[in-house]
Design a protein around this motif. Structure first.
Motif, PDB file in Angstrom:
ATOM      1  N   UNK B 149       0.867  -1.224   0.009  1.00  0.00           N
ATOM      2  CA  UNK B 149      -0.126  -0.029   0.027  1.00  0.00           C
ATOM      3  C   UNK B 149       0.862   1.285  -0.151  1.00  0.00           C
ATOM      4  N   UNK B 151       4.134   1.406  -1.237  1.00  0.00           N
ATOM      5  CA  UNK B 151       5.246   0.887  -2.073  1.00  0.00           C
ATOM      6  C   UNK B 151       6.228   2.004  -2.181  1.00  0.00           C
ATOM      7  N   UNK B 242      -8.504  -2.778 -12.813  1.00  0.00           N
ATOM      8  CA  UNK B 242      -9.549  -1.890 -12.970  1.00  0.00           C
ATOM      9  C   UNK B 242     -10.513  -1.872 -11.976  1.00  0.00           C
ATOM     10  N   UNK B 243     -10.824  -3.164 -11.232  1.00  0.00           N
ATOM     11  CA  UNK B 243     -11.927  -3.033 -10.391  1.00  0.00           C
ATOM     12  C   UNK B 243     -11.706  -2.197  -8.937  1.00  0.00           C
ATOM     13  N   UNK B 245     -10.266   0.579  -9.335  1.00  0.00           N
ATOM     14  CA  UNK B 245     -10.746   1.982  -9.620  1.00  0.00           C
ATOM     15  C   UNK B 245     -12.353   1.958  -9.486  1.00  0.00           C
ATOM     16  N   UNK B 246     -12.900   1.114  -9.804  1.00  0.00           N
ATOM     17  CA  UNK B 246     -14.425   1.228  -9.773  1.00  0.00           C
ATOM     18  C   UNK B 246     -14.740   1.182  -8.263  1.00  0.00           C
ATOM     19  N   UNK B 248     -12.963   2.548  -6.022  1.00  0.00           N
ATOM     20  CA  UNK B 248     -12.483   3.891  -5.545  1.00  0.00           C
ATOM     21  C   UNK B 248     -13.622   5.014  -6.177  1.00  0.00           C
ATOM     22  N   UNK B 249     -14.142   4.531  -7.337  1.00  0.00           N
ATOM     23  CA  UNK B 249     -15.062   5.524  -7.891  1.00  0.00           C
ATOM     24  C   UNK B 249     -16.452   5.562  -7.438  1.00  0.00           C
ATOM     25  N   UNK B 252     -15.678   4.911  -1.880  1.00  0.00           N
ATOM     26  CA  UNK B 252     -15.293   4.137  -0.761  1.00  0.00           C
ATOM     27  C   UNK B 252     -14.020   4.686  -0.237  1.00  0.00           C
ATOM     28  N   UNK B 253     -13.889   4.673   1.038  1.00  0.00           N
ATOM     29  CA  UNK B 253     -12.497   4.914   1.762  1.00  0.00           C
ATOM     30  C   UNK B 253     -11.370   4.015   1.230  1.00  0.00           C
ATOM     31  N   UNK B 260     -11.598  -4.430   1.599  1.00  0.00           N
ATOM     32  CA  UNK B 260     -12.576  -5.412   1.147  1.00  0.00           C
ATOM     33  C   UNK B 260     -12.738  -6.001  -0.325  1.00  0.00           C
ATOM     34  N   UNK B 261     -11.753  -5.281  -1.011  1.00  0.00           N
ATOM     35  CA  UNK B 261     -11.619  -5.593  -2.419  1.00  0.00           C
ATOM     36  C   UNK B 261     -10.162  -6.186  -2.973  1.00  0.00           C
ATOM     37  N   UNK B 264      -8.630  -9.372  -0.089  1.00  0.00           N
ATOM     38  CA  UNK B 264      -9.208 -10.629  -0.517  1.00  0.00           C
ATOM     39  C   UNK B 264      -8.687 -11.379  -1.734  1.00  0.00           C
ATOM     40  N   UNK B 265      -8.602 -10.517  -2.845  1.00  0.00           N
ATOM     41  CA  UNK B 265      -7.914 -11.087  -4.194  1.00  0.00           C
ATOM     42  C   UNK B 265      -6.489 -11.436  -4.018  1.00  0.00           C
TER      43      UNK B 265
END
Ligand SMILES: Nc1ncnc2c1ncn2[C@@H]1O[C@H](COP(=O)(O)OP(=O)(O)OP(=O)(O)O)[C@@H](O)[C@H]1O
Ligand SMILES: [Mg+2]
Lengths: 331, 344
Positions: B149, B151, B242-243, B245-246, B248-249, B252-253, B260-261, B264-265
């Protein structure tokens, strides 16, 4: 007051190899309920511009200028205010729906997420709204339990559209919403977007490399080249009677949908789009321009009035083809 | 409405139920294949262990009686006792039936059933090495997330540098250094063993914990870099997606986007690593247990190898392999639960 006013926006990426000026002074306005199409070749800065509207670019990007959305300047507003404007004020349908959805979350949860964030709805209301949104874009409500990989490309893009509508935004930015879909599906998705924004009075900023698609859908068109808008006006005027040689080339191109080669270079236009880190002098289009004049490598054209409610950045729209400006500058 | 013009093609209920049934069959087949594969591997291990240890050089009876005045007759007697005089096929049959009853024979060295020895030594190892896997995974993953985060920041560079340096240090060397400084030197920790004599009841817990500190630090220090590096690079990959960016768009903080995104991935590739390392838990840390005289399986294995104590080494070999096979099986079964894309 317009819903969205962009004033002299520049975006520069700081990279190890030097600064990349991806957007170089873009100004336009979008009225409430209006549909604006933005066209241009790959790399001209369309996505950069779109993401800048919600300050979504990576940390290496630097902005100048003003983006007034509903009267507030996006570039100077606080993080908290910006987060509130994101999605509830303006939402985005991204380029590739495959990767724009989280692969390990059910699509229902992903649609529900912004609703939960921006409203005080109860869980039952959120579930009902998610189902409604899916049905609105032509998917059965029970598909909410599906994962993105279980849907086709067109269905995923419908999910993205449902998601973009989730918080009743005033503006939807659609960045090449139909790239990578086959022709039939492209037409369906475009019709869907068009009908939904019209129905709900949402403003639309639609980005594409295909001017003909935009001309069908939008009220106004803007053509972008090397980080600037070079032509702007009512859709019929720009598509039917472009005043900038680049706009004319784009309008004549009819790129074949789904063909990556035509996406990169409009037919009948020699050369490649310039590298933003190393732009030609004067008018950035002059090395490829079929109507080039002697002084085009010296004169940097601005958007000048060109016909009814239209503007073009080309010396050919000036009565004396910019000669007086060249003379003034060299004096 | 324009929607009605669009083909929505809801799947008919009948087709849906047929699909469900074939899905169940496919899933059963997947799990059946994984289970069958594990059993085949296990059998191969049992087979290999029998023949492998028959070709290790050294006569166990001679080694056992080394330096003691024994007659040839006495040696023959011992051979008979251990069944080493029988034909190979017969030895194998009694070995195989024994293994299936979890009977690995008697240790040459300790004159006791191998199963009992393993039973005594299992828990100290699970305690020490299991704790070290949990701590190093938690520490490594946490530092990996922070590193990705931020880096390129100073703390990221320092953390990565320290972890990589420790990773390259041999564990026995680090263990010896720690003993010299903190045990025999400063006297803060015991130099060896798992508990002090004469400590009873609840008092044993702090006593064992006290003994465990240095071996645990050694094990964690040389391993956590693996988790850090995998998590860091995996999360860096995800952050460019890309997800993200989605997310953040959506407004979400950053911290929610991450939790959350992205995480986990990014965790998916580390799951396999964690299970592989859990499989090696019972193998213990042969060197670290030996240096700290930790009464676990690693130390037992070491003493079995130095004789060589055939039944003991064989039993441990099968146990270690079985643990790795079991953990791989669990990873195979768990992974589809975490990642819908590979669900059968
Ligand atoms: N993160 C970045 N760092 C440096 N340069 C970048 C970055 N993102 C984009 N660029 C550069 O900025 C320019 C504009 O890119 P952008 O993605 O906005 O183009 P585009 O018009 O959307 O193209 P396409 O049609 O391919 O989507 C390109 O030259 C690209 O190489
Ligand atoms: Mg783009």
């Amino acid at each position: 007051m317009s819903l969205l006013e962009v004033d002299d926006l520049t975006v520069t990426y700081r990279t190890a190899g030097g600064d990349v000026p991806a957007v170089r002074g873009v100004s336009f306005a979008l009225e409430a309920g209006q549909k604006l199409g933005l066209a241009g070749e790959s790399g001209c800065g369309k996505s950069t511009m779109a993401l800048a509207l919600l300050r979504l670019l990576p940390r290496t990007a630097r902005y100048t200028g003003e983006i007034r959305f509903d009267g507030e300047d996006i570039l100077t507003m606080s993080w908290g205010r910006l987060r509130a404007v994101r999605w509830a004020g303006a939402s985005i349908v991204f380029q590739g729906a495959m990767h724009s959805l989280n692969a390990v979350q059910r699509i229902g949860a992903q649609i529900a997420e912004p609703i939960r964030l921006h409203s005080k709805a109860t869980e039952a209301e959120i579930r009902r709204r998610t189902g409604e949104l899916l049905e609105h874009v032509g998917l059965p409500a029970r598909r909410a339990d599906a994962y993105p990989h279980e849907l086709s490309g067109g269905q995923r893009q419908r999910v993205m559209i449902a998601m973009a509508l989730a918080c009743d935004p005033k503006l939807i930015v659609a960045d090449e919403p139909t790239t990578a879909l086959d022709v039939m599906i492209q037409a369906q998705i475009l019709t869907l977007i068009e009908s939904l924004v019209a129905e709900q009075g949402i403003s639309l900023l639609m980005i594409s490399h295909d001017l003909s698609v935009l001309a069908d859908t939008c009220d106004r068109l803007a053509v972008m080249y090397a980080g600037r808008i070079v032509e702007e006006g009512p859709a019929a005027a720009v598509f039917g009677d472009a005043r900038h040689p680049y706009g004319r080339a784009l309008a004549a191109a009819f790129p074949r949908i789904g063909d990556p080669a035509s996406r990169r270079r409009p037919q009948g236009l020699a050369g490649d789009p310039p590298d933003p880190a190393d732009l030609p002098s004067g008018c950035t289009f002059h090395p490829r321009c079929p109507a080039r004049l002697d002084h085009c490598d010296k004169l940097d054209p601005r958007l000048w009035p060109a016909g009814d409610d239209a503007r073009a950045a080309c010396v050919h729209v000036l009565p004396d083809k910019g000669l007086s400006l060249v003379a003034k500058e060299s004096a | 409405m324009a929607d009605s013009a669009l083909p929505t093609a809801p799947v008919p209920q009948l087709a849906q139920s047929v699909r469900d049934r074939s899905g169940v069959r496919r899933r059963l087949r997947y799990y059946g294949e994984k289970l069958g594969g594990s059993l085949v591997s296990l059998f191969a291990v049992i087979l290999t262990s029998f023949f492998l240890f028959r070709i290790i050089p050294g006569d166990p009876v001679r080694t056992m009686t080394h330096g003691r005045p024994v007659t040839i007759e006495q040696q023959e007697q011992l051979r008979r006792e251990f069944g080493l005089d029988k034909p190979l096929a017969e030895q194998f049959w009694s070995y195989l039936t024994g293994v299936l009853r979890l009977d690995f024979g008697d240790s040459f060295q300790f004159n006791r059933p191998v199963t009992d020895l393993i039973g005594e030594r299992l828990w100290p190892t699970v305690l020490l090495v299991g704790t070290s896997v949990v701590i190093s995974a938690a520490l490594g993953l946490w530092l990996g997330v922070r590193g990705a985060w931020n880096h390129g920041s100073l703390s990221d560079r320092v953390n990565t540098g320290v972890a990589l340096t420790l990773w390259s240090v041999p564990s026995f060397w680090l263990g010896l250094i720690l003993i010299v400084i903190f045990a025999s030197g400063a006297g803060w920790f015991p130099t060896s063993g798992m508990e002090s004599t004469g400590v009873e009841g609840w008092e044993r817990i702090p006593d064992v914990a006290h003994h465990m500190v240095l071996p645990l630090v050694t094990l964690v220090a040389v391993v956590y870099a693996q988790y850090l590096m995998i998590m860091r690079s995996s999360l860096l990959d995800e952050m460019g997606s890309d997800y993200i960016v989605t997310a953040r768009a959506k407004g979400l903080r950053d911290i929610i986007v991450r939790r959350r995104h992205a995480v986990p991935n990014a965790l998916l590739p580390t799951v396999t690593l964690i299970f592989v390392n859990l499989g090696f838990v019972v193998f213990g840390a042969v060197l670290v247990e030996t240096i700290f005289s930790w009464p676990g399986l690693g130390q037992l294995f070491y003493s079995g190898l130095s004789v060589p104590d055939l039944p003991l080494v064989q039993g441990l070999f099968i146990l270690f392999s079985a643990a790795v096979i079991l953990m791989n099986l669990l990873a195979d079964l768990l992974y589809p639960v975490l990642d819908p894309r590979v669900r059968p």
